[in-house]
Design a protein around this motif. Structure first.
Motif, PDB file in Angstrom:
ATOM      1  N   UNK A 210       0.437  -1.052  -0.244  1.00  0.00           N
ATOM      2  CA  UNK A 210       0.388   0.403  -0.044  1.00  0.00           C
ATOM      3  C   UNK A 210       0.748   1.558  -0.197  1.00  0.00           C
ATOM      4  N   UNK A 211       2.285   1.044   0.205  1.00  0.00           N
ATOM      5  CA  UNK A 211       2.668   2.317   0.500  1.00  0.00           C
ATOM      6  C   UNK A 211       3.422   2.807  -0.709  1.00  0.00           C
ATOM      7  N   UNK A 248       2.547  15.133   1.009  1.00  0.00           N
ATOM      8  CA  UNK A 248       1.328  13.860   1.169  1.00  0.00           C
ATOM      9  C   UNK A 248       1.959  12.254   0.762  1.00  0.00           C
ATOM     10  N   UNK A 249       2.462  12.404   0.099  1.00  0.00           N
ATOM     11  CA  UNK A 249       3.665  11.178  -0.463  1.00  0.00           C
ATOM     12  C   UNK A 249       4.029  10.119   0.988  1.00  0.00           C
ATOM     13  N   UNK A 250       4.143  11.604   2.090  1.00  0.00           N
ATOM     14  CA  UNK A 250       5.715  11.024   3.231  1.00  0.00           C
ATOM     15  C   UNK A 250       4.128  10.681   4.000  1.00  0.00           C
ATOM     16  N   UNK A 251       2.751  10.868   4.029  1.00  0.00           N
ATOM     17  CA  UNK A 251       2.268  10.484   5.177  1.00  0.00           C
ATOM     18  C   UNK A 251       1.630   8.887   4.924  1.00  0.00           C
ATOM     19  N   UNK A 252       2.140   8.825   3.163  1.00  0.00           N
ATOM     20  CA  UNK A 252       1.169   7.859   2.660  1.00  0.00           C
ATOM     21  C   UNK A 252       2.322   6.434   3.314  1.00  0.00           C
ATOM     22  N   UNK A 253       3.436   6.681   3.368  1.00  0.00           N
ATOM     23  CA  UNK A 253       4.701   5.979   3.942  1.00  0.00           C
ATOM     24  C   UNK A 253       4.259   5.653   5.817  1.00  0.00           C
ATOM     25  N   UNK A 254       4.175   7.212   5.995  1.00  0.00           N
ATOM     26  CA  UNK A 254       3.512   6.777   7.585  1.00  0.00           C
ATOM     27  C   UNK A 254       3.306   5.851   7.820  1.00  0.00           C
ATOM     28  N   UNK A 255       2.157   5.132   8.154  1.00  0.00           N
ATOM     29  CA  UNK A 255       1.929   4.200   8.827  1.00  0.00           C
ATOM     30  C   UNK A 255       2.323   2.867   8.768  1.00  0.00           C
ATOM     31  N   UNK A 256       2.916   2.919   7.667  1.00  0.00           N
ATOM     32  CA  UNK A 256       4.076   1.337   7.865  1.00  0.00           C
ATOM     33  C   UNK A 256       5.262   1.612   8.374  1.00  0.00           C
TER      34      UNK A 256
END
Length: 499
Positions: A210-211, A248-256
C-alpha cells in the motif's frame, strides 16, 4: 431500473455469498489437510479483553477453525497482540479493526461463543462488507479513468468474481487493502486529495505494498508542477505543488514505518533476550524485510528452483494477464503520444478537458452525488459551470452540461486511453516484476488482484464487438476466473495449498 453502480454492488454481494457458500460446503464435505488451525494456545501475556467461557465448545471450535493460513496469525494478533518476531509481518489494520468490532458490535456474542470465535466472525463480516464497498469504488474509478461506462462495468463484474475471491471473503487483509486503495485512487483523481491521502495511508497499514500508492500522489504533483512552470509560468506554484506532493507521499508511508518503529521498540529495545537480533544492528532496521527473507525465504531469484515449477504454473494465468495489460496500454499510450504531444496531454488533464462528454447518464450516476452542489440549479441559454474545487470535478460538471467536446483529448478511437492510465501501468509493472522475481510466485494471484489495469484489459478483450482470437481469449479468461474461484473455495478453507 437499477443503475450500473447499484448492479455492481448487488453482484459484489452475490459473489461473496457464492464464495462463502462454496467454502462452507467444502469444509463440510472434505477433511482438512492440516488441522493445526484448531489449536489455540493461550496468549503469552494476559489479554486486555479476556475471553469468556463458551457454552458451546463444538460451535466455537468450528468457527475458530475458519481462520486458516495467514488468518491464524491475524486472529492471534487481534487477540494477543504481537507476541513473536514473525507476527510483525501481518500489518495492524485488520487485527485492530476486528478487535474493535468484537469489542463493540459483536461483544454480546462473546459470552456464548468465546472471544476468539467472535474475532473470526468479525473478520469475515468486515472483509465481505469491505469487498462490496471496494467493488463500488472500482466501478467509480474505472468510469473516471477509462471514460467508457461499458468497459468500466465489464471490468467491475470481473473484479467481483476475480480469481482471488476466496481471500476477499476470508480472514485476510486483501479486502481492506482493496477498499482503501481503490477508494483513495478514486478520490485522488476526483480531486478530493485529503480524503485520498488518508485512505491511501490506511491501505499501507493493511498491506505493505500500500505504501507504493504514494507514487500516484507523486504523479499528480508532477503534472501540477509542469502545468504551473510551463503553462502558467508560475515557478513558485510549481515548487509548492512538488512540496505538497512530497508531504502527502510521506504521509502515506507513515503508517508502515510507524509499525516498523513499533516492532523495533518491542524487539530491539524492550526485547526479552540479551542478544540483539541481526536486523536490529542494521543501519536501516526494517523488521518487515528481515521477516520476509529470514522466515519465508523471500528474495531476488530465490524462488527460481525446479521444485517450484508447479507454483509458477499456478501463477502463470494472472502473470500472463498482467503482462498483456502492460503491453496493451503501453501501445495505446504510444498511439496517444503520436497523435498529441505530451505537453498537450498534461495541459488537457490539468485544465479538465480530459473527461469526455457522455451520451448516456452513467457518468452522471457515478459522480452526481459529489458534484451536484457545484452545478447551477437553473439553466439559461448555455449553462455556466461554477468554479470547481478540483480539476476533475470541473471537467465532470462541464461534461454533464455538454460543454466538453465529445471528441476529447484522446480522439475518436474508442480503444484509446487517457494519460491517467500511465501511473496504473507503472504501478502494475513494478508489482508484476516483484511477484515474478522476488516473492513466492504463487501469491501473485492475490497480490495483483486489486490492480485495475488487469480487469480493464480483460474487459477490452471481452468487449461485445470483438471476435476471432479476442473471443477465444475471452473464453479462456472467463474459464480461468471461474476455475480459480472453485479451486480456491475448495482448497483454501481446508488448508490445502492454493496461492
Amino acid at each position: 431500473m437499477a443503475t450500473p453502480l447499484v448492479t455492481i454492488v448487488r453482484l459484489a454481494a452475490a459473489s461473496r455469498v457464492l464464495v462463502l457458500t462454496l467454502s462452507l460446503l467444502a469444509c463440510l464435505l472434505f477433511r482438512p489437510y492440516d488441522t493445526s488451525a484448531s489449536l489455540h494456545p493461550p496468549c503469552l501475556s494476559s489479554p486486555s479483553f479476556p475471553p469468556s467461557t463458551s457454552s458451546s465448545n463444538s460451535t466455537t471450535a468450528t468457527i475458530s477453525s475458519l481462520a486458516v493460513w495467514d488468518g491464524v496469525h491475524f486472529a492471534r494478533a487481534a487477540e494477543c497482540g504481537y507476541e513473536y518476531e514473525q507476527s510483525f509481518a501481518f500489518l495492524p489494520l485488520l487485527p485492530a479493526s476486528i478487535t474493535l468490532l468484537s469489542r463493540s458490535l459483536f461483544a454480546p456474542l462473546v459470552p456464548m461463543l468465546g472471544y476468539r470465535a467472535v474475532l473470526v466472525i468479525s473478520g469475515h463480516v468486515l472483509n465481505n462488507v469491505a469487498f462490496v464497498a471496494a467493488a463500488a469504488y472500482f466501478y467509480r474509478l474505472s468510469v473516471l479513468i477509462l471514460k467508457d461506462s461499458g468497459a468500466a462495468y465489464r471490468a467491475s463484474v470481473l473484479f467481483c468474481f476475480n480469481p482471488a475471491s476466496v481471500f476477499y471473503s476470508s480472514l485476510y487483509s486483501e479486502s481492506l487493502y482493496a477498499l482503501f486503495s481503490l477508494g483513495g485512487l478514486f478520490y485522488l483523481f476526483f480531486g478530493s486529495r485529503t480524503v485520498a491521502m488518508i485512505m491511501l495511508a490506511l491501505s499501507g497499514s493493511a498491506r505493505s505494498n500500500g505504501a507504493l500508492n504514494a507514487g500516484y500522489i507523486c504523479f499528480e504533483a508532477l503534472l501540477q508542477a509542469y502545468d504551473a512552470a510551463i503553462q502558467k509560468k508560475r515557478h513558485m506554484w510549481a515548487v509548492q505543488a512538488l512540496v505538497t506532493g512530497f508531504l502527502r507521499s510521506t504521509f502515506i508511508f507513515l503508517p508502515f514505518f510507524a509499525f516498523q518503529a513499533y516492532g523495533y521498540l518491542n524487539i530491539c529495545l524492550h526485547g526479552y533476550t540479551d542478544e540483539l537480533r541481526p536486523w536490529c544492528k542494521a543501519k536501516l532496521p526494517l523488521l518487515y524485510s528481515f521477516i520476509q527473507s529470514h522466515y519465508w525465504g523471500v528474495g531476488f531469484l530465490r524462488y527460481f528452483q525446479v521444485k517450484q515449477l508447479p507454483n509458477f504454473l499456478l501463477a502463470s494465468p494472472v502473470l500472463s494477464l498482467a503482462v498483456y495489460s502492460i503491453v496493451h496500454y503501453i501501445k495505446l499510450l504510444h498511439q496517444l503520444f503520436q497523435s498529441t504531444s505530451i505537453h498537450e496531454q498534461i495541459i488537457a488533464n490539468i485544465e479538465g478537458r480530459l473527461v469526455e462528454a457522455y451520451e448516456s447518464s452513467e457518468f452522471a450516476t457515478v459522480l452526481k452525488s459529489e458534484i451536484s452542489t457545484g452545478l447551477n440549479s437553473k439553466k439559461q441559454g448555455n449553462t455556466e459551470v461554477k468554479k470547481r474545487k478540483s480539476v476533475t470535478t470541473r471537467a465532470a460538471s462541464a461534461s454533464l452540461d455538454g460543454n466538453v467536446s465529445t471528441r476529447g483529448i484522446v480522439g475518436d478511437n474508442k480503444d484509446g486511453c487517457p494519460l491517467l492510465v500511465l501511473p496504473f501501468i507503472l504501478h502494475l509493472t513494478f508489482m508484476t516484476f516483484t511477484a515474478f522475481f522476488v516473492m513466492h510466485v504463487q501469491v501473485s494471484t492475490r497480490f495483483l488482484s486489486a490492480s485495475p489495469p488487469i480487469y480493464w484489459a480483460a474487459s477490452h478483450i471481452l468487449a461485445p464487438a470483438r471476435g476471432g482470437s479476442c473471443k477465444r481469449w475471452g473464453y479462456f479468461i472467463v474459464v480461468y476466473f471461474i476455475a480459480y474461484i472453485l479451486l480456491g473455495s475448495l482448497l483454501f478453507p481446508n488448508f490445502y495449498p492454493f496461492t
